[in-house]
Design an enzyme around this catalytic site. Structure first.
Site, PDB file in Angstrom:
ATOM      1  N   ASP A   1       2.614   5.823  -7.585  1.00  0.00           N
ATOM      2  CA  ASP A   1       3.898   5.619  -6.916  1.00  0.00           C
ATOM      3  C   ASP A   1       5.084   5.579  -7.859  1.00  0.00           C
ATOM      4  OD1 ASP A   1       3.052   5.506  -4.273  1.00  0.00           O
ATOM      5  OD2 ASP A   1       2.242   3.499  -4.593  1.00  0.00           O
TER       6      ASP A   1
ATOM      7  N   HIS B   1      -2.686  -1.481 -11.080  1.00  0.00           N
ATOM      8  CA  HIS B   1      -3.539  -0.983  -9.999  1.00  0.00           C
ATOM      9  C   HIS B   1      -4.805  -1.811  -9.975  1.00  0.00           C
ATOM     10  CE1 HIS B   1      -5.890   1.806  -7.544  1.00  0.00           C
ATOM     11  NE2 HIS B   1      -4.729   2.299  -7.158  1.00  0.00           N
TER      12      HIS B   1
ATOM     13  N   HIS C   1       0.851  -1.191   0.000  1.00  0.00           N
ATOM     14  CA  HIS C   1       0.000   0.000   0.000  1.00  0.00           C
ATOM     15  C   HIS C   1       0.886   1.240   0.000  1.00  0.00           C
ATOM     16  CE1 HIS C   1      -3.325   2.576   0.538  1.00  0.00           C
ATOM     17  NE2 HIS C   1      -3.733   2.252   1.749  1.00  0.00           N
TER      18      HIS C   1
HETATM   19  N1  ACO Z   1       4.399  -6.052 -13.095  1.00  0.00           N
HETATM   20  C1  ACO Z   1       4.239  -7.150 -13.858  1.00  0.00           C
HETATM   21  N2  ACO Z   1       3.108  -7.842 -13.964  1.00  0.00           N
HETATM   22  C2  ACO Z   1       2.052  -7.393 -13.252  1.00  0.00           C
HETATM   23  C3  ACO Z   1       2.127  -6.245 -12.440  1.00  0.00           C
HETATM   24  C4  ACO Z   1       3.362  -5.562 -12.384  1.00  0.00           C
HETATM   25  N3  ACO Z   1       3.493  -4.454 -11.632  1.00  0.00           N
HETATM   26  N4  ACO Z   1       0.926  -6.015 -11.853  1.00  0.00           N
HETATM   27  C5  ACO Z   1       0.116  -6.984 -12.281  1.00  0.00           C
HETATM   28  N5  ACO Z   1       0.798  -7.818 -13.137  1.00  0.00           N
HETATM   29  C6  ACO Z   1       0.247  -8.964 -13.856  1.00  0.00           C
HETATM   30  C7  ACO Z   1       0.031 -10.157 -12.951  1.00  0.00           C
HETATM   31  O1  ACO Z   1       1.154 -11.019 -12.931  1.00  0.00           O
HETATM   32  C8  ACO Z   1      -1.169 -10.793 -13.596  1.00  0.00           C
HETATM   33  O2  ACO Z   1      -0.738 -11.483 -14.750  1.00  0.00           O
HETATM   34  P1  ACO Z   1      -1.424 -12.900 -15.168  1.00  0.00           P
HETATM   35  O3  ACO Z   1      -2.863 -12.544 -15.487  1.00  0.00           O
HETATM   36  O4  ACO Z   1      -0.630 -13.384 -16.316  1.00  0.00           O
HETATM   37  O5  ACO Z   1      -1.322 -13.772 -13.957  1.00  0.00           O
HETATM   38  C9  ACO Z   1      -2.009  -9.622 -14.079  1.00  0.00           C
HETATM   39  O6  ACO Z   1      -1.046  -8.568 -14.307  1.00  0.00           O
HETATM   40  C10 ACO Z   1      -3.063  -9.141 -13.074  1.00  0.00           C
HETATM   41  O7  ACO Z   1      -2.416  -8.862 -11.829  1.00  0.00           O
HETATM   42  P2  ACO Z   1      -3.096  -8.981 -10.386  1.00  0.00           P
HETATM   43  O8  ACO Z   1      -2.033  -9.251  -9.367  1.00  0.00           O
HETATM   44  O9  ACO Z   1      -4.251  -9.915 -10.436  1.00  0.00           O
HETATM   45  O10 ACO Z   1      -3.676  -7.526 -10.167  1.00  0.00           O
HETATM   46  P3  ACO Z   1      -4.171  -6.891  -8.787  1.00  0.00           P
HETATM   47  O11 ACO Z   1      -5.258  -5.978  -9.116  1.00  0.00           O
HETATM   48  O12 ACO Z   1      -4.422  -7.930  -7.750  1.00  0.00           O
HETATM   49  O13 ACO Z   1      -2.859  -6.109  -8.279  1.00  0.00           O
HETATM   50  C11 ACO Z   1      -1.318  -4.424  -7.758  1.00  0.00           C
HETATM   51  C12 ACO Z   1      -2.723  -4.731  -8.281  1.00  0.00           C
HETATM   52  C13 ACO Z   1      -1.105  -5.055  -6.353  1.00  0.00           C
HETATM   53  C14 ACO Z   1      -1.172  -2.911  -7.617  1.00  0.00           C
HETATM   54  C15 ACO Z   1      -0.281  -4.978  -8.758  1.00  0.00           C
HETATM   55  O14 ACO Z   1      -0.460  -4.405 -10.031  1.00  0.00           O
HETATM   56  C16 ACO Z   1       1.162  -4.780  -8.289  1.00  0.00           C
HETATM   57  O15 ACO Z   1       1.687  -5.613  -7.542  1.00  0.00           O
HETATM   58  N6  ACO Z   1       1.834  -3.671  -8.730  1.00  0.00           N
HETATM   59  C17 ACO Z   1       3.160  -3.362  -8.289  1.00  0.00           C
HETATM   60  C18 ACO Z   1       3.144  -2.745  -6.893  1.00  0.00           C
HETATM   61  C19 ACO Z   1       2.573  -1.324  -6.907  1.00  0.00           C
HETATM   62  O16 ACO Z   1       2.950  -0.497  -7.737  1.00  0.00           O
HETATM   63  N7  ACO Z   1       1.690  -1.032  -5.931  1.00  0.00           N
HETATM   64  C20 ACO Z   1       1.099   0.322  -5.774  1.00  0.00           C
HETATM   65  C21 ACO Z   1      -0.357   0.317  -5.957  1.00  0.00           C
HETATM   66  S1  ACO Z   1      -0.982   1.962  -5.869  1.00  0.00           S
HETATM   67  C22 ACO Z   1      -1.163   2.335  -4.232  1.00  0.00           C
HETATM   68  O17 ACO Z   1      -1.306   1.530  -3.361  1.00  0.00           O
HETATM   69  C23 ACO Z   1      -1.106   3.745  -3.838  1.00  0.00           C
END
Ligand code: ACO
Length: 422
Positions: free
Chosen positions: A358, A302, A263
């Site tokens: 971020d 996101h 987060h």
């Molecule tokens: N890099 C590479 N692949 C990704 C990323 C990423 N940053 N984010 C999602 N994916 C991929 C996943 O591997 C998944 O692929 P698949 O369908 O082949 O399995 C697909 O995209 C969907 O991802 P989920 O994890 O299901 O998406 P979710 O909505 O649960 O996650 C999250 C959102 C946690 C923000 C995720 O995108 C992530 O981990 N990002 C990086 C961390 C980040 O930047 N967090 C800040 C969020 S903003 C905030 O809190 C203010």
């Protein structure tokens, strides 16, 4: 076509029609047909926990509004304090209202000497400033026991003022303590962001006058982080608030949720990632590794935005304004190359992975001299306005105590076995 769904219980053929209202269907209606059958929805992926009139997001279009005002307009023309008023009161203040609000906040920035001397100084010398902040906010409830009277309007208002006003003081104190620097008292002649920067950086000079461009950048970042509807920390605030805990205890819980790397810690992860990539030439190999499942592209993706996060667009511009004063963060070129590579790559495009808020905020904070441990603290200061707006909304809605159900998958009933027979 009717705006409703019909559910049939195939065990007995009974059906119920439930209207779709404001984009949702009522679980209470569902329970009439299927008492004792629960929605299984870990992480609330498809559950709306409340009606709310504070913040609106269209994740597919990449739009964000506070009380109907587009974030782009607020970031360009407003201030954090005005936005805090807007979030809490529902409308922009007129001149007199804004002056009174600003005066109130400005004159509640001091913290009780015992919070600083006895409490903050009791931490270990290398305590994480976010750990200090979470504990200090919780401790405030013991300094203001009247805060428990959450349904008295004047008392409630006083705690809101105190929390918004004291957050920067506690945040800066947490930093100064962990850096071994003496505490700096608030300067009521400065505006909200300039006062925060003074408490952060003042050393021997009689008055610290922040670079106006940097103070404005902090204010814009505070506006962008002030609220984001039902995110993890706001949900924590609502859950704890629903038990009618005082607002300091509820805010401490929300800040604790923000402490987590998923987060409030993502911008720190971005800086570490950019540092580990090391140079622009290494970007293609890094992107390839991410696509092969070795880690994630931090600052991308996101839960709600499936388009460019509108806050990221604004922050990208703020970054350039800040670098004009501080000099360019050397990691910027890697970030730009990474963004270009990802936005042109099928893997990221097909998964709708765009830069989030971020991706650039850490670069700015780092260029301004904030240590990485302060990044979640910098997030907590403005999000306090959002937490409190949702807390007030929750209390005004007279919601029941938050208490979800579970699907039990553990052991069936069994008898206790004495230790020597196990
Ligand atoms: N890099 C590479 N692949 C990704 C990323 C990423 N940053 N984010 C999602 N994916 C991929 C996943 O591997 C998944 O692929 P698949 O369908 O082949 O399995 C697909 O995209 C969907 O991802 P989920 O994890 O299901 O998406 P979710 O909505 O649960 O996650 C999250 C959102 C946690 C923000 C995720 O995108 C992530 O981990 N990002 C990086 C961390 C980040 O930047 N967090 C800040 C969020 S903003 C905030 O809190 C203010």
């Amino acid at each position: 076509m009717p705006e409703s769904i019909t559910i049939t219980d195939n065990r007995n053929g009974e059906t119920i029609e439930i209207p779709i209202v404001d984009g949702g269907v009522s679980a209470a209606e569902w329970a009439k047909l299927l008492p004792g059958i629960w929605f299984y929805d870990p992480a609330f992926m498809t559950t709306a926990v409340t009606e709310s009139s504070i913040t609106w997001i269209d994740g597919d279009a990449g739009k964000l509004e506070y009380r109907g005002y587009p974030i782009e307009q607020l970031a360009e023309r407003s201030t954090y304090l005005e936005v805090a008023y807007l979030l809490l009161r529902g409308d922009l203040p007129n001149r007199q209202q804004l002056d009174e609000w600003t005066h109130e906040i400005t004159y509640h920035t001091f913290i009780h000497e015992n919070v600083r001397k006895r409490f903050l100084e009791g931490f270990h010398y290398d305590a994480h400033p976010m750990g200090i902040l979470v504990s200090a906010v919780a401790a405030l409830s013991t300094f203001y026991p009247e805060a428990k009277d959450i349904f008295d309007p004047a008392t409630r208002y006083k705690q809101i003022i105190r929390l918004i006003a004291k957050m920067p003081t506690l945040a800066a104190a947490a930093h100064r303590f962990s850096a071994g620097m003496p505490f700096v008292y608030p300067d009521n002649s400065l505006n909200f962001p300039a006062n925060f920067l003074s408490m952060m950086w003042k050393t021997a000079e009689p008055r610290f006058d922040a670079n106006p461009a940097l103070a404005r950048a902090v204010d814009v970042l505070f506006i962008l982080h002030a609220d984001h509807e039902q995110n993890c920390s706001t949900t924590a605030m609502r859950v704890v608030g629903s038990s009618h805990a005082d607002p300091y205890s509820a805010c401490a819980a929300a800040a604790a949720a923000l402490y987590g790397p998923r987060h409030g810690g993502a911008n720190e992860a971005v800086i570490r990632m950019l540092g580990s990539i090391g140079s622009v030439e290494n970007v293609p190999d890094f992107v390839k590794a991410v696509k092969e499942g070795h880690g994630r592209l931090q600052g991308f993706g996101h839960r709600v935005y499936k388009n460019y996060d509108p806050r990221a667009k604004i922050i990208r511009q703020v970054a350039y304004d800040v670098f004009d004063s501080t000099g360019k963060n050397p990691l910027l070129d890697i970030a730009l190359k990474l963004e270009e590579a990802a936005l042109g790559d099928e893997y990221f495009v097909s998964r709708k992975l765009y830069p989030n808020v971020d991706f650039y905020s850490g670069l700015i904070y780092q260029a301004m001299g904030f240590p990485m441990e302060m990044f979640p603290v910098l997030f907590a200061i403005p999000r306090t306005a959002g937490w409190l707006a949702h807390w007030v909304e929750l209390l005004d809605q007279d919601q029941k105590i938050a208490r979800p159900r579970q699907l039990y998958i553990g052991s069936a009933r069994r008898d206790y076995v004495p230790l020597e027979e196990r």
